[in-house]
Design a protein around this motif. Structure first.
Motif, mmCIF file in Angstrom:
data_model
loop_
_atom_site.group_PDB
_atom_site.id
_atom_site.type_symbol
_atom_site.label_atom_id
_atom_site.label_comp_id
_atom_site.label_asym_id
_atom_site.label_seq_id
_atom_site.Cartn_x
_atom_site.Cartn_y
_atom_site.Cartn_z
ATOM 1 N N LEU A 54 0.807 -1.219 0.000
ATOM 2 C CA LEU A 54 0.000 0.000 0.000
ATOM 3 C C LEU A 54 0.842 1.272 0.000
ATOM 4 O O LEU A 54 0.317 2.365 -0.281
ATOM 5 C CB LEU A 54 -0.931 0.011 1.223
ATOM 6 C CG LEU A 54 -1.918 -1.154 1.340
ATOM 7 C CD1 LEU A 54 -2.740 -1.005 2.608
ATOM 8 C CD2 LEU A 54 -2.818 -1.235 0.115
ATOM 9 N N ILE A 55 2.119 1.143 0.300
ATOM 10 C CA ILE A 55 2.986 2.324 0.398
ATOM 11 C C ILE A 55 2.973 3.175 -0.879
ATOM 12 O O ILE A 55 2.842 4.404 -0.803
ATOM 13 C CB ILE A 55 4.422 1.914 0.773
ATOM 14 C CG1 ILE A 55 4.442 1.403 2.216
ATOM 15 C CG2 ILE A 55 5.392 3.084 0.617
ATOM 16 C CD1 ILE A 55 5.796 0.849 2.641
ATOM 17 N N PRO A 56 3.109 2.592 -2.085
ATOM 18 C CA PRO A 56 3.110 3.426 -3.296
ATOM 19 C C PRO A 56 1.839 4.251 -3.478
ATOM 20 O O PRO A 56 1.884 5.358 -4.031
ATOM 21 C CB PRO A 56 3.272 2.405 -4.428
ATOM 22 C CG PRO A 56 3.967 1.255 -3.792
ATOM 23 C CD PRO A 56 3.399 1.186 -2.411
ATOM 24 N N THR A 70 -3.212 3.443 -11.506
ATOM 25 C CA THR A 70 -2.597 2.665 -12.583
ATOM 26 C C THR A 70 -1.078 2.781 -12.561
ATOM 27 O O THR A 70 -0.372 1.866 -12.999
ATOM 28 C CB THR A 70 -3.130 3.134 -13.948
ATOM 29 O OG1 THR A 70 -2.994 4.569 -14.047
ATOM 30 C CG2 THR A 70 -4.596 2.734 -14.106
ATOM 31 N N ASP A 71 -0.571 3.910 -12.073
ATOM 32 C CA ASP A 71 0.878 4.066 -11.919
ATOM 33 C C ASP A 71 1.351 3.459 -10.595
ATOM 34 O O ASP A 71 2.412 2.835 -10.524
ATOM 35 C CB ASP A 71 1.266 5.551 -11.958
ATOM 36 C CG ASP A 71 0.962 6.196 -13.301
ATOM 37 O OD1 ASP A 71 0.984 5.467 -14.316
ATOM 38 O OD2 ASP A 71 0.687 7.413 -13.331
ATOM 39 N N ALA A 72 0.543 3.652 -9.562
ATOM 40 C CA ALA A 72 0.922 3.144 -8.239
ATOM 41 C C ALA A 72 0.983 1.626 -8.214
ATOM 42 O O ALA A 72 1.810 1.044 -7.502
ATOM 43 C CB ALA A 72 -0.077 3.646 -7.196
ATOM 44 N N VAL A 73 0.115 0.972 -9.003
ATOM 45 C CA VAL A 73 0.093 -0.484 -8.967
ATOM 46 C C VAL A 73 1.405 -1.075 -9.476
ATOM 47 O O VAL A 73 1.864 -2.118 -9.000
ATOM 48 C CB VAL A 73 -1.101 -1.039 -9.779
ATOM 49 C CG1 VAL A 73 -0.932 -0.795 -11.274
ATOM 50 C CG2 VAL A 73 -1.277 -2.530 -9.508
ATOM 51 N N LEU A 74 2.038 -0.396 -10.450
ATOM 52 C CA LEU A 74 3.322 -0.890 -10.956
ATOM 53 C C LEU A 74 4.396 -0.806 -9.875
ATOM 54 O O LEU A 74 5.193 -1.737 -9.691
ATOM 55 C CB LEU A 74 3.736 -0.077 -12.182
ATOM 56 C CG LEU A 74 2.786 -0.157 -13.386
ATOM 57 C CD1 LEU A 74 3.284 0.756 -14.513
ATOM 58 C CD2 LEU A 74 2.679 -1.600 -13.875
ATOM 59 N N ALA A 75 4.391 0.320 -9.141
ATOM 60 C CA ALA A 75 5.344 0.455 -8.037
ATOM 61 C C ALA A 75 5.025 -0.536 -6.930
ATOM 62 O O ALA A 75 5.927 -1.104 -6.307
ATOM 63 C CB ALA A 75 5.304 1.886 -7.499
ATOM 64 N N SER A 76 3.729 -0.769 -6.702
ATOM 65 C CA SER A 76 3.320 -1.723 -5.678
ATOM 66 C C SER A 76 3.782 -3.134 -6.022
ATOM 67 O O SER A 76 4.241 -3.878 -5.154
ATOM 68 C CB SER A 76 1.796 -1.700 -5.522
ATOM 69 O OG SER A 76 1.376 -2.638 -4.558
ATOM 70 N N VAL A 77 3.659 -3.482 -7.293
ATOM 71 C CA VAL A 77 4.125 -4.801 -7.733
ATOM 72 C C VAL A 77 5.616 -4.954 -7.483
ATOM 73 O O VAL A 77 6.073 -5.973 -6.938
ATOM 74 C CB VAL A 77 3.807 -5.005 -9.228
ATOM 75 C CG1 VAL A 77 4.540 -6.238 -9.761
ATOM 76 C CG2 VAL A 77 2.311 -5.156 -9.437
ATOM 77 N N ALA A 78 6.374 -3.941 -7.856
ATOM 78 C CA ALA A 78 7.827 -4.006 -7.687
ATOM 79 C C ALA A 78 8.220 -4.097 -6.214
ATOM 80 O O ALA A 78 9.034 -4.947 -5.818
ATOM 81 C CB ALA A 78 8.479 -2.785 -8.336
ATOM 82 N N VAL A 79 7.620 -3.225 -5.402
ATOM 83 C CA VAL A 79 7.949 -3.206 -3.968
ATOM 84 C C VAL A 79 7.556 -4.518 -3.300
ATOM 85 O O VAL A 79 8.321 -5.084 -2.502
ATOM 86 C CB VAL A 79 7.235 -2.017 -3.276
ATOM 87 C CG1 VAL A 79 7.354 -2.129 -1.763
ATOM 88 C CG2 VAL A 79 7.826 -0.699 -3.743
ATOM 89 N N THR A 80 6.368 -5.006 -3.628
ATOM 90 C CA THR A 80 5.881 -6.225 -2.982
ATOM 91 C C THR A 80 6.679 -7.444 -3.413
ATOM 92 O O THR A 80 6.963 -8.328 -2.585
ATOM 93 C CB THR A 80 4.390 -6.439 -3.301
ATOM 94 O OG1 THR A 80 3.660 -5.270 -2.929
ATOM 95 C CG2 THR A 80 3.847 -7.623 -2.533
#
Length: 240
Positions: free
Chosen positions: A175-177, A185-195
């Protein structure tokens, strides 16, 4: 350690076995973190696929983390409490059997020792010694006949808190991103990477502490998390 021959005591003092004894804590952390990383991750990915805003994803994610932590913690508490209750029931039953049918219980001790390849003339003195010490006899039967270890009376509360805290820590990662990126739609890509990075690190640590291959454990954990999020994202896209 009671009744140890004096000449053997120095050997015990010099020998310190390095066994890992925090298995229950590690198990609770694994349960909490693994669910915390994957469930909110899949939820956030699914909502992002449904074109929700970052604020909505974040609100829903935090609500899920709170509810999930309470649910998981309660589940851990009830499981540990049930284990303690089961032990108490079996302890009472075994205690009654030692009093009412001591010969049958002594025969069970002999049978247990015989299963280890100990001969009758060798286990006979052991059986007789246990009959003279009811508490030791009771503990022997609980451990070797029933395979039950006495649970820590604080285990239920510790398990609940450990699982709940681990769930919150794991659940906040995906959830951080969404806290910093307005577009989901942009945050989900960062969320995928971080997770995925968090899953790799968690999987590696899990493998290390449980005695499995850390790299294999890291890849398996990340793969499962990726499958969960991809499924949620795909289903949300299909419905939206």
């Amino acid at each position: 350690m009671a009744n140890i021959e004096p000449e053997k005591q120095p050997l015990l003092n010099q020998h310190r076995e390095k066994h890992f004894t925090a298995g229950e804590i590690v198990r609770d952390v694994i349960i909490g973190v693994s669910d915390g990383l994957t469930v909110p991750f899949a939820l956030a990915a699914g909502l992002s696929g449904a074109n929700a805003t970052s604020s909505i994803v974040l609100t829903a994610g935090i609500a899920e983390v709170a509810a999930g932590a309470i649910s998981m913690g309660l589940g851990g508490y009830l499981a540990a409490k049930s284990e303690a209750d089961h032990y108490a029931r079996e302890l009472k039953r075994e205690q009654e059997e030692i009093i009412t049918v001591p010969d049958a219980e002594a025969a069970e001790v002999a049978g247990i020792l015989a299963d280890y390849g100990i001969e009758p003339h060798e286990y006979g003195p052991v059986v007789n010694a246990l009959r003279k010490k009811p508490q030791a006899w009771l503990e022997f039967m609980m451990k070797f006949e029933l395979g039950l270890e006495k649970p820590d009376p604080r285990r239920a509360l510790h398990s609940a808190l450990t699982i709940a805290i681990a769930y919150v820590l794991g659940g906040m990662v995906p959830l951080i991103p969404y806290m910093f990126i307005p577009r989901a739609t942009d945050a989900v890509l960062a969320s995928v990477a971080v997770t995925l990075v968090a899953l790799l690190i968690f999987g590696y640590a899990k493998g290390y502490f449980t005695g499995n291959k850390p790299v294999k454990s890291a890849l398996q954990t990340a793969f499962i998390g990726a499958i969960a999020s991809a499924a949620a994202f795909g289903m949300a896209k299909a419905v939206a």
